[in-house]
Write a protein that holds these residues in place. Sequence first.
Motif, short mmCIF file in Angstrom:
data_model
loop_
_atom_site.label_atom_id
_atom_site.label_comp_id
_atom_site.label_asym_id
_atom_site.label_seq_id
_atom_site.Cartn_x
_atom_site.Cartn_y
_atom_site.Cartn_z
N LEU A 90 39.89 7.22 78.84
CA LEU A 90 39.70 8.65 78.10
C LEU A 90 40.99 9.55 78.34
N SER A 91 41.86 9.50 79.47
CA SER A 91 43.01 10.25 79.51
C SER A 91 44.01 9.40 80.12
N PRO A 92 44.78 8.50 79.20
CA PRO A 92 45.56 7.62 79.72
C PRO A 92 46.86 8.50 80.28
N ASN A 93 47.27 9.59 79.86
CA ASN A 93 48.45 10.19 80.18
C ASN A 93 47.96 11.14 81.52
N ILE A 94 46.84 11.21 82.23
CA ILE A 94 46.63 11.90 83.48
C ILE A 94 47.59 11.67 84.39
N THR A 95 48.06 12.51 85.23
CA THR A 95 48.70 12.33 86.16
C THR A 95 48.18 12.36 87.61
N VAL A 96 49.09 12.05 88.80
CA VAL A 96 48.43 12.04 90.00
C VAL A 96 48.36 13.53 90.23
N TYR A 97 49.14 14.45 89.79
CA TYR A 97 49.36 15.97 90.33
C TYR A 97 48.19 16.70 89.72
N TYR A 98 47.74 16.23 88.50
CA TYR A 98 46.38 16.70 87.94
C TYR A 98 45.10 16.16 88.61
N LEU A 99 45.26 14.93 89.20
CA LEU A 99 44.36 14.49 89.84
C LEU A 99 44.05 15.01 91.08
N CYS A 100 45.17 15.35 91.84
CA CYS A 100 45.08 16.16 93.16
C CYS A 100 44.56 17.62 92.88
N LYS A 101 44.78 18.19 91.70
CA LYS A 101 44.56 19.39 91.39
C LYS A 101 43.03 19.60 91.10
N THR A 102 42.47 18.50 90.55
CA THR A 102 40.92 18.57 90.32
C THR A 102 40.31 18.26 91.50
N PHE A 103 40.63 17.35 92.42
CA PHE A 103 39.85 17.11 93.53
C PHE A 103 39.80 18.43 94.61
N LYS A 104 40.90 19.09 94.48
CA LYS A 104 41.07 20.47 95.24
C LYS A 104 40.05 21.48 94.72
N GLU A 105 39.65 21.44 93.61
CA GLU A 105 38.95 22.48 93.12
C GLU A 105 37.41 22.82 93.98
N SER A 106 37.13 24.19 93.86
CA SER A 106 36.15 24.53 94.81
C SER A 106 34.82 23.76 94.45
N ARG A 107 34.57 23.37 93.14
CA ARG A 107 33.35 22.36 93.01
C ARG A 107 33.51 21.21 93.37
N LEU A 108 34.62 20.60 93.93
CA LEU A 108 34.61 19.07 94.45
C LEU A 108 35.15 19.20 95.73
N ARG A 109 36.28 19.89 95.89
CA ARG A 109 36.77 19.80 97.37
C ARG A 109 36.75 18.58 98.12
N ARG A 110 37.52 17.56 97.53
CA ARG A 110 37.38 16.27 98.09
C ARG A 110 38.84 16.08 98.83
N MET A 111 39.14 16.86 99.90
CA MET A 111 40.52 16.72 100.49
C MET A 111 40.71 15.41 101.09
N ASP A 112 39.63 14.55 101.29
CA ASP A 112 39.84 13.42 101.89
C ASP A 112 40.75 12.32 100.87
N VAL A 113 40.13 12.54 99.45
CA VAL A 113 40.89 11.94 98.53
C VAL A 113 42.15 12.27 98.36
N ILE A 114 42.19 13.43 98.40
CA ILE A 114 43.71 14.18 98.18
C ILE A 114 44.73 13.64 99.15
N ASN A 115 44.08 13.65 100.60
CA ASN A 115 44.87 13.12 101.80
C ASN A 115 45.41 11.47 101.57
N VAL A 116 44.32 10.78 100.85
CA VAL A 116 44.88 9.31 100.50
C VAL A 116 45.90 9.25 99.59
N LEU A 117 45.75 10.18 98.44
CA LEU A 117 46.86 10.15 97.59
C LEU A 117 48.23 10.52 98.06
#
Length: 246
Positions: free
Chosen positions: A211-238
Amino acid sequence: MDLSLSGGGFSISLKIDNPWLAGAVSIGALSLGAFYLVCKGPAEGAIRRALERNVFGDVDPEVTDITDGHSILVELHCRSEMSLLVFLEDYQSKTIKFRLEEELKKIGFNDQLEVVIRNKEEVNKRATEIRERRATHTNISSRENWYQRGLQEIDMETKQAIVDLLNKKRLPGLASWKHVARRYGMREKEITYLENAKNPAGAMLENLVSLSPNITVYYLCKTFKESRLRRMDVINVLLKHVVTPV
């Protein structure tokens, strides 16, 4: 409307037609423009669902105007360069056409569609400029370079670690892969299909790349950091696997 910088983004003009409008009109056939006049509210909703994406908390791209005639004219605003490039790729692969047909079919319009970018020359020129600038941009630090890399470039070890975390049985207050899918605009029908896969989180990531072939690691981290997700464990892996110290 030409492609232009407008509020920090880009404008794309679309024309949506019945293919047969270019030739003879069948007796009793209902043009897309006529259907729009009869079902204006539902039709506009269908067009928005097909074209818009809710990414990173903003609607991007966003439908800013819809006008009618024999065909439907749509003004689409891309807030970011990535949004423009993703939309253009979806257009070229006929994904935009199929999404529009699918959404309009839900409200009773069953004909095939022809979708044309009216300012295609300007859009292609801008997209080429963006790609060339990104390809020749070399003054990026090692850390920043990793953040600029696309999701599809993440190594298999990192992907598997992310998938394992997202596939775990959901704990109270912990966002699952379904939340991530919805965050990137995937529809419930798509999520149900992914849920039946052997590896739902892995299938979701593959779908996200599609769906989004140009999505970057930066934006992926930004998404997982959002208040509705808060998956810091995933960010730490990245951060552990893909960020090289400066």
